[in-house]
Scaffold this active site. Sequence first.
Site, short mmCIF file in Angstrom:
data_model
loop_
_atom_site.label_atom_id
_atom_site.label_comp_id
_atom_site.label_asym_id
_atom_site.label_seq_id
_atom_site.Cartn_x
_atom_site.Cartn_y
_atom_site.Cartn_z
N HIS A 145 -48.99 54.64 33.06
CA HIS A 145 -48.45 55.74 32.25
C HIS A 145 -47.05 55.47 31.72
O HIS A 145 -46.50 56.27 30.99
CB HIS A 145 -48.41 57.03 33.07
CG HIS A 145 -49.72 57.46 33.63
ND1 HIS A 145 -50.15 57.05 34.87
CD2 HIS A 145 -50.71 58.22 33.11
CE1 HIS A 145 -51.35 57.57 35.11
NE2 HIS A 145 -51.73 58.27 34.07
N ASP A 168 -50.88 22.95 67.30
CA ASP A 168 -51.99 22.02 67.37
C ASP A 168 -51.67 20.66 66.74
O ASP A 168 -51.93 20.43 65.56
CB ASP A 168 -53.22 22.65 66.70
CG ASP A 168 -54.49 21.84 66.93
OD1 ASP A 168 -54.39 20.66 67.33
OD2 ASP A 168 -55.57 22.39 66.70
N HIS A 177 -55.44 18.12 66.85
CA HIS A 177 -56.51 17.89 65.87
C HIS A 177 -56.22 16.68 64.98
O HIS A 177 -57.14 16.10 64.41
CB HIS A 177 -56.69 19.12 64.97
CG HIS A 177 -55.62 19.24 63.91
ND1 HIS A 177 -54.32 19.60 64.20
CD2 HIS A 177 -55.64 19.00 62.58
CE1 HIS A 177 -53.61 19.60 63.09
NE2 HIS A 177 -54.37 19.25 62.09
N HIS A 214 -57.93 14.26 60.85
CA HIS A 214 -57.31 13.59 59.70
C HIS A 214 -57.52 12.08 59.71
O HIS A 214 -56.84 11.36 58.95
CB HIS A 214 -55.81 13.90 59.66
CG HIS A 214 -55.50 15.36 59.48
ND1 HIS A 214 -56.02 16.11 58.47
CD2 HIS A 214 -54.70 16.20 60.19
CE1 HIS A 214 -55.58 17.37 58.56
NE2 HIS A 214 -54.78 17.44 59.60
N ASP A 240 -58.16 20.39 57.07
CA ASP A 240 -57.84 21.57 57.87
C ASP A 240 -58.67 22.78 57.45
O ASP A 240 -59.25 23.48 58.29
CB ASP A 240 -56.35 21.92 57.74
CG ASP A 240 -55.46 20.90 58.43
OD1 ASP A 240 -55.88 20.33 59.45
OD2 ASP A 240 -54.34 20.67 57.94
#
Lengths: 453, 105
Positions: free
Chosen positions: A105, A207, A210, A215, A370
């Site tokens: 508006h 972490d 991992h 990777h 990931d």
Amino acid sequence: MDDDQIRSLVDSRNGTVKPAIYSDAQLYELELERVFGRTWLFLAHESQIPKPGDFFNTFMGEDPVLVVRQKDGSVQVMMNQCRHRGMKLCHADSGNTKAFTCPYHGWAYQVDGALQSVPLEKEAYRGKLDKSKWGLIKAPRVESYKGLIFANWDESAPDLVTYLGDMAWYLDGFLDRREGGTEVVGGVHKWMIDCNWKFAAEQFCSDQYHAPYTHASAIQVLAPTPQNKPDGSPLGDGQTERPAWANGLGGVQFAGKGHGSAFFFTENADANVWVGGEVSAYFRETYPEAEARLGKVRALRLAGHNTMFPTLSWLNGTQTLRVWHPRGPGRIEVWVFCIADKAAPPEVKEALKKSHARAFGPAGFLEQDDSENWIEVQKVLRGHKARQTDFCMQMGLGFEERREDGIPGITNGTFAETAARGFYQRWVDLMTGKSWNEIEAAGAAWEQEVIDA
Amino acid sequence: MTKFHVCAAADLPSGEAKRIESEPAVSVFHVGGEYFALADLCTHGDASMADGYIEDDCTVECPLHAARFCLRTGKALSQPAYIDLATYPVSIEDGEIYVTVESAA
């Protein structure tokens, strides 16, 4: 869900969590109020809004907010929501403006959030609208830390430095390597991942485990090689050949107030294997300045992961900084910024931008690895049985210590889940705590208990 | 009729505007060596045209609701404005900008 039920989901003393915390819609609604409604949330870097009228459009949890540089140089954070019918006021990602005008508006607000103009004010409102009462809703707490702008909806929250606690020491190692601080180079990459925000935040918090396996292929492909780039310095030029975790020098994981960080000790001022040669050369050349400012441990730290609770994460070396904006229990919007020393030469910033995108952009080698994991875990959690299963979070349980070499906080070996246990303990404390005094006391008690165990 | 001193021409670069607190307020715009004076208040809402966006086609866009006006004639060129902006004579004397405003009073 009552407080006892919430407490039963996380057992940080014995290292278990129940997966409802990642999938339950009711818990998610409570998180918006109790986690995102009262923690310090990263919004923008000072370098993104240098001039009066500059703004950056972002979110606090699911709430859209505008971060706006004022005429006096200060920064204000206000809801990007018109007070008339709640329309999103500003749809540009960022820019410079004289005013924010609602597309619906036409209510128009000054850059300080005050309602300036209402169309047909005399005819429609008969001059009876008190415009002074209808300014934009502002975040009551806004603070900057070394270039990073944060806000908090909770007036009773501790100040930002208290909230950071020992995490400030680790954050300084990222932001304070050179005189002049840092800036954002390039734009902001944004994409969606179908997973709960805690998978991403916890991984960057705790972490390291991992990395060698998840990777493996990326590390293989991005290994230093003199042949793969005819122009300029080849990838990983002059760097230590093995990734940091394969050097056998040990490392540290930190936990405190829900934040977490980990890194390996190294003897060389190396980033990881996946940055361009210009970038690794830059880190080696500027090492003496960084060492003078930060000391040896932090100056050498050019790898490793970090999360400031709840949703700000970064990686040293590849210089990626990201926010995991929650979008329901099973989705996040990832916003990624590349952070460079302001004093770095333009060609290094350019090389860093490429290195960053190659590893952690939306199509980055490591980023893809990931996301895939988080998405697949979230998919499994659609199952009824899958949601009843306890998750094991016991790595390094009972081996926590306080170091005497100046590295602060509760620590453990690099491969540990101490920071994850701290992250979920802080989550429970926020989800059930009635006041910040209670939350801080519960966190301190947990840390003492961990050391005494 | 009142003649107001605006500023030195050198202090108003092309693409910028300066508001004069006359009655009514008037803004002087500079576009590529030409100077124009118009009523400062947008005929649609409570906005200062001196804060507007000055375009190379010699128009100014209201900073609040995007109404466009011709700087040469004051003509309202787009919604939501219907009413033209008043224009005023500008002169440059010895490198100084002046505007003459016929007071409403």
